[in-house]
Design a protein around this motif. Structure first.
Motif, mmCIF file in Angstrom:
data_model
loop_
_atom_site.group_PDB
_atom_site.id
_atom_site.type_symbol
_atom_site.label_atom_id
_atom_site.label_comp_id
_atom_site.label_asym_id
_atom_site.label_seq_id
_atom_site.Cartn_x
_atom_site.Cartn_y
_atom_site.Cartn_z
ATOM 1 N N ILE A 17 112.527 125.394 84.839
ATOM 2 C CA ILE A 17 111.775 126.329 84.011
ATOM 3 C C ILE A 17 112.643 127.542 83.720
ATOM 4 C CG2 ILE A 17 109.800 127.898 83.961
ATOM 5 C CD1 ILE A 17 108.274 125.855 85.606
ATOM 6 N N ASP A 18 112.774 127.855 82.445
ATOM 7 C CA ASP A 18 113.508 129.045 82.019
ATOM 8 C C ASP A 18 112.498 130.140 81.745
ATOM 9 O OD1 ASP A 18 115.088 130.987 80.860
ATOM 10 O OD2 ASP A 18 115.420 129.879 79.002
ATOM 11 N N ILE A 19 112.504 131.167 82.577
ATOM 12 C CA ILE A 19 111.571 132.287 82.370
ATOM 13 C C ILE A 19 112.276 133.480 81.741
ATOM 14 C CG2 ILE A 19 110.025 131.567 84.222
ATOM 15 C CD1 ILE A 19 111.289 133.903 85.888
ATOM 16 N N LEU A 25 108.146 131.834 79.305
ATOM 17 C CA LEU A 25 107.322 132.123 80.477
ATOM 18 C C LEU A 25 105.862 131.806 80.177
ATOM 19 C CD1 LEU A 25 107.008 133.305 83.346
ATOM 20 C CD2 LEU A 25 106.817 135.544 82.277
ATOM 21 N N ALA A 26 105.365 132.274 79.031
ATOM 22 C CA ALA A 26 103.974 132.019 78.649
ATOM 23 C C ALA A 26 103.727 130.525 78.454
ATOM 24 C CB ALA A 26 103.631 132.790 77.378
ATOM 25 N N HIS A 27 104.676 129.840 77.844
ATOM 26 C CA HIS A 27 104.535 128.400 77.616
ATOM 27 C C HIS A 27 104.404 127.655 78.935
ATOM 28 C CE1 HIS A 27 105.184 124.380 76.073
ATOM 29 N NE2 HIS A 27 106.087 124.232 77.016
ATOM 30 N N GLU A 31 101.372 125.428 80.692
ATOM 31 C CA GLU A 31 101.577 124.044 81.128
ATOM 32 C C GLU A 31 101.153 123.842 82.581
ATOM 33 O OE1 GLU A 31 102.338 121.367 79.429
ATOM 34 O OE2 GLU A 31 102.896 122.326 77.554
ATOM 35 N N LEU A 32 101.404 124.844 83.416
ATOM 36 C CA LEU A 32 101.091 124.731 84.841
ATOM 37 C C LEU A 32 99.754 125.369 85.206
ATOM 38 C CD1 LEU A 32 104.652 125.440 86.258
ATOM 39 C CD2 LEU A 32 103.475 123.237 86.144
ATOM 40 N N SER A 33 99.066 125.923 84.216
ATOM 41 C CA SER A 33 97.743 126.533 84.408
ATOM 42 C C SER A 33 97.757 127.647 85.453
ATOM 43 C CB SER A 33 96.708 125.465 84.793
ATOM 44 O OG SER A 33 96.632 124.485 83.798
ATOM 45 N N VAL A 34 98.741 128.534 85.325
ATOM 46 C CA VAL A 34 98.836 129.694 86.211
ATOM 47 C C VAL A 34 99.123 130.934 85.376
ATOM 48 C CG1 VAL A 34 99.666 128.336 88.186
ATOM 49 C CG2 VAL A 34 101.317 129.405 86.644
ATOM 50 N N PRO A 35 98.814 132.115 85.900
ATOM 51 C CA PRO A 35 99.177 133.335 85.188
ATOM 52 C C PRO A 35 100.703 133.478 85.109
ATOM 53 C CG PRO A 35 97.622 133.803 86.965
ATOM 54 C CD PRO A 35 98.065 132.378 87.126
ATOM 55 N N PRO A 36 101.215 134.060 84.048
ATOM 56 C CA PRO A 36 102.673 134.244 83.929
ATOM 57 C C PRO A 36 103.280 134.980 85.127
ATOM 58 C CG PRO A 36 101.610 134.738 81.845
ATOM 59 C CD PRO A 36 100.512 134.526 82.847
#
Length: 68
Positions: A17-19, A25-27, A31-36
């Motif tokens: 994951i590239d944040i 980060l938002a994408h 996808e993982l259903s978590v807050p950024p």
């Protein structure tokens, strides 16, 4: 299904994951259903691999980090 969606659902995915950008980060947070913020903390704690991040977010590493 996008490659990211497949990686997010695959338990042992070694995708990274590239944040580095707010959009990525938002994408990945979606996808993982978590807050950024939670995703960013996870990446900083365990690195960018999806499998490690999911383990951290589901308690595998988060509990260790919080002393529990």
């Amino acid at each position: 299904m996008t490659d990211n969606a497949a990686a997010a659902k695959e338990p042992g995915s070694h995708a990274e994951i590239d944040i580095g950008s707010p959009q990525r980060l938002a994408h990945w947070a979606r996808e993982l259903s978590v807050p950024p913020e939670a995703l960013e903390s996870a990446v900083k704690a365990v690195g960018p691999r999806v499998d490690r991040i999911k383990d951290y977010l589901t308690g595998g590493g988060a509990a260790k980090q919080s002393g529990g």
